[in-house]
Write an enzyme that holds these catalytic residues in place. Structure first.
Site, PDB file in Angstrom:
ATOM      1  N   GLY A  72      33.403  49.532  70.116  1.00 43.90           N
ATOM      2  CA  GLY A  72      32.915  50.888  70.285  1.00 43.90           C
ATOM      3  C   GLY A  72      33.073  51.400  71.713  1.00 43.90           C
ATOM      4  N   ASN A 153      21.349  55.275  68.893  1.00 42.23           N
ATOM      5  CA  ASN A 153      21.160  53.835  68.722  1.00 42.23           C
ATOM      6  C   ASN A 153      19.732  53.374  69.008  1.00 42.23           C
ATOM      7  OD1 ASN A 153      22.449  54.757  71.263  1.00 42.23           O
ATOM      8  ND2 ASN A 153      21.971  52.704  71.979  1.00 42.23           N
ATOM      9  N   GLN A 181      26.669  53.858  65.262  1.00 42.03           N
ATOM     10  CA  GLN A 181      25.460  53.537  64.486  1.00 42.03           C
ATOM     11  C   GLN A 181      25.477  54.172  63.093  1.00 42.03           C
ATOM     12  OE1 GLN A 181      22.858  51.528  65.235  1.00 42.03           O
ATOM     13  NE2 GLN A 181      23.617  50.972  67.262  1.00 42.03           N
ATOM     14  N   HIS A 203      30.885  45.175  64.629  1.00 40.85           N
ATOM     15  CA  HIS A 203      29.715  44.281  64.639  1.00 40.85           C
ATOM     16  C   HIS A 203      28.402  45.007  64.352  1.00 40.85           C
ATOM     17  CE1 HIS A 203      27.719  44.826  68.702  1.00 40.85           C
ATOM     18  NE2 HIS A 203      28.881  45.381  68.987  1.00 40.85           N
ATOM     19  N   CYS A 326      21.109  47.571  76.678  1.00 37.91           N
ATOM     20  CA  CYS A 326      21.645  47.845  78.014  1.00 37.91           C
ATOM     21  C   CYS A 326      20.548  48.023  79.040  1.00 37.91           C
ATOM     22  CB  CYS A 326      22.489  49.110  77.981  1.00 37.91           C
ATOM     23  SG  CYS A 326      23.588  49.147  76.584  1.00 37.91           S
TER      24      CYS A 326
HETATM   25  C1  LIG Z   1      26.832  49.301  70.126  1.00 38.12           C
HETATM   26  C2  LIG Z   1      27.196  50.700  70.473  1.00 38.12           C
HETATM   27  C3  LIG Z   1      28.337  50.995  71.236  1.00 38.12           C
HETATM   28  C4  LIG Z   1      29.216  49.916  71.826  1.00 38.12           C
HETATM   29  O1  LIG Z   1      29.951  49.229  70.876  1.00 38.12           O
HETATM   30  P1  LIG Z   1      30.598  47.807  71.270  1.00 38.12           P
HETATM   31  O2  LIG Z   1      31.474  47.473  70.116  1.00 38.12           O
HETATM   32  O3  LIG Z   1      29.458  46.863  71.417  1.00 38.12           O
HETATM   33  O4  LIG Z   1      31.364  48.015  72.527  1.00 38.12           O
HETATM   34  C5  LIG Z   1      28.647  52.317  71.483  1.00 38.12           C
HETATM   35  N1  LIG Z   1      27.877  53.308  70.998  1.00 38.12           N
HETATM   36  C6  LIG Z   1      26.772  53.072  70.276  1.00 38.12           C
HETATM   37  C7  LIG Z   1      25.975  54.217  69.755  1.00 38.12           C
HETATM   38  C8  LIG Z   1      26.385  51.761  69.986  1.00 38.12           C
HETATM   39  O5  LIG Z   1      25.295  51.536  69.270  1.00 38.12           O
END
Ligand SMILES: *Cc1c(COP(=O)(O)O)cnc(C)c1O
Length: 398
Positions: A72, A153, A181, A203, A326
């Site tokens: 993401g 998220n 999400q 994931h 984070c």
């Molecule tokens: C988890 C997440 C990301 C990042 O995705 P990754 O695959 O972990 O880099 C970006 N945006 C949102 C809203 C997320 O929940």
């Protein structure tokens, strides 16, 4: 003691289907899709098939609109950077976003501001939603991009994406949504939702880590973050993560096919959890109750520290989060909770519980009991709570 995993917004357990779908691409069809021999061509066929299936799951018109990424974060970076580069060439250096985006979006925008772009961060209403009217009012002739997340998220609120997309189409502005999400959790369709660019991550829907997708509508010019070979039509160099891509594709299809069962089931569990936690005094749910991800529960409790809450819940076998992975390890309260108007001291007492298809009613009841216990225990030790009870401080949450 068994563990209850309620942190699915951070990451999910891989589904058996996804694991099974990956295995042949590790030891049987292990070729490099760029190789001309039969072993490579078998890999290329699988990659082509995956692209077609992912496009179909997202309602995309053409598999060429799908670019595989490392997740993401990369998809967000590439989407925003690509449109910004195009905008710069056209003399359009204004971008519209919101105050409660994921850091993959916010930090990219901060960098672009240093490079001369102007960014408008829309205020988020108390209910955790931005409106199409706000977007419309912020658009100027210099605007090249609007980027608004599909679902948040931390607090799980779902944005009026279709309507925001329509506003952007009318104004001739490109629209990106971080749908990490949302995809696999609620219905998402890039065409009917008026989306030009979309990011997703495997994931977050029971697929493998380290793989994702950038959807870019035909005509949108992508620039690459990673230079090298000609993979992904020259827009993303590097030998394709074929096992990851095949696992993601299977997980995506499975999640989308199961939506009619998982959405109502999770919504009922979520609402049971919200009702139980609402019995705790001086606590309040974060974000709109109706426009909300089926598995998301987010609360603030006055007079406690979210970090201590998490540690004590972990001792009781409940894996939760204070909001965003984070911000853990930092003393700053979540930018999302501040964006919806929570004062600092309240934002510190946050708890996010994110459920999945394995969560049971018994799990929910155990979580409610554990949170009630731990909140009471922490408040009994808290000087802030003592002052609140003694009337030396005012409660923010009635
Ligand atoms: C988890 C997440 C990301 C990042 O995705 P990754 O695959 O972990 O880099 C970006 N945006 C949102 C809203 C997320 O929940």
């Amino acid at each position: 003691m068994s563990t209850i995993y309620a942190d699915n917004a951070a990451t999910t357990r891989m589904s058996r289907t996804a694991i099974q779908a990956m295995l042949p691409y590790m030891d049987q069809i292990y070729g490099n899709p760029s190789s001309l021999h039969s072993v490579g061509q078998a890999a290329m066929e699988a990659l082509t098939d995956a692209r077609i299936r992912v496009a179909a799951a997202l309602g995309a018109a053409n598999p060429r609109e799908i670019t595989f990424t490392s997740g993401g974060s990369e998809a967000d970076n590439q989407a925003i950077r690509s449109v910004a580069a195009w905008g710069k060439r056209k003399g359009k250096t204004h971008i519209i976003s919101t105050a409660f985006e994921h850091h993959a979006v916010l930090h990219t925008l901060k960098k672009l501001e240093k490079e001369g772009f102007t960014v408008t961060y829309l205020d988020v209403h108390k209910n955790g939603i931005v409106t199409p009217e706000q977007v419309e009012a912020a658009i100027t002739p210099e605007t090249c991009l609007v980027t608004v997340m599909y679902a948040n998220n931390e607090i799980g609120t779902i944005q009026p994406i279709r309507e925001i997309g329509a506003v952007c189409r009318k104004a001739g502005v490109l629209f990106h949504t971080d749908a990490v999400q949302a995809v696999g959790h609620i219905p998402v369709n890039v065409q009917t939702d008026n989306i030009d660019l979309l990011s997703l991550s495997a994931h977050k829907f029971h697929g493998p880590k380290g793989v994702g997708v950038l959807y870019a509508k035909k005509g949108v010019i992508l620039s690459n973050l990673i230079e090298g070979g000609a993979q992904e039509r020259g827009k993303r160099a590097g030998t394709e993560n074929l096992p990851g891509i095949m696992g993601m594709t299977a997980a995506l299809e499975e999640a989308v096919a199961e939506l009619p069962q998982t959405m109502p089931r999770l919504t009922a569990l979520r609402d049971r959890l919200i009702a139980g936690l609402s019995e705790i005094p001086h606590g309040e749910v974060n974000g709109d109750l109706a426009h909300r991800l089926p598995g998301n529960v987010s609360f603030c409790f006055e007079g406690i520290e979210g970090e201590s809450l998490l540690l004590l819940l972990d001792d009781k076998g409940v894996c939760a989060s204070s909001g965003s992975a984070c911000t853990s390890g930092s003393l700053d309260p979540s930018h999302v909770l501040l964006a919806i108007g929570r004062p600092h001291e309240v934002a510190h007492g946050s708890l996010r519980l994110s459920l999945d298809k394995d969560t049971t009613e018994a799990d929910v009841d155990a979580i409610i009991a554990a949170v009630k216990d731990v909140v009471e225990q922490l408040r009994n030790m808290s000087p802030v709570w003592r002052d609140l009870m003694a009337g030396k401080r005012q409660f923010v949450i009635a």
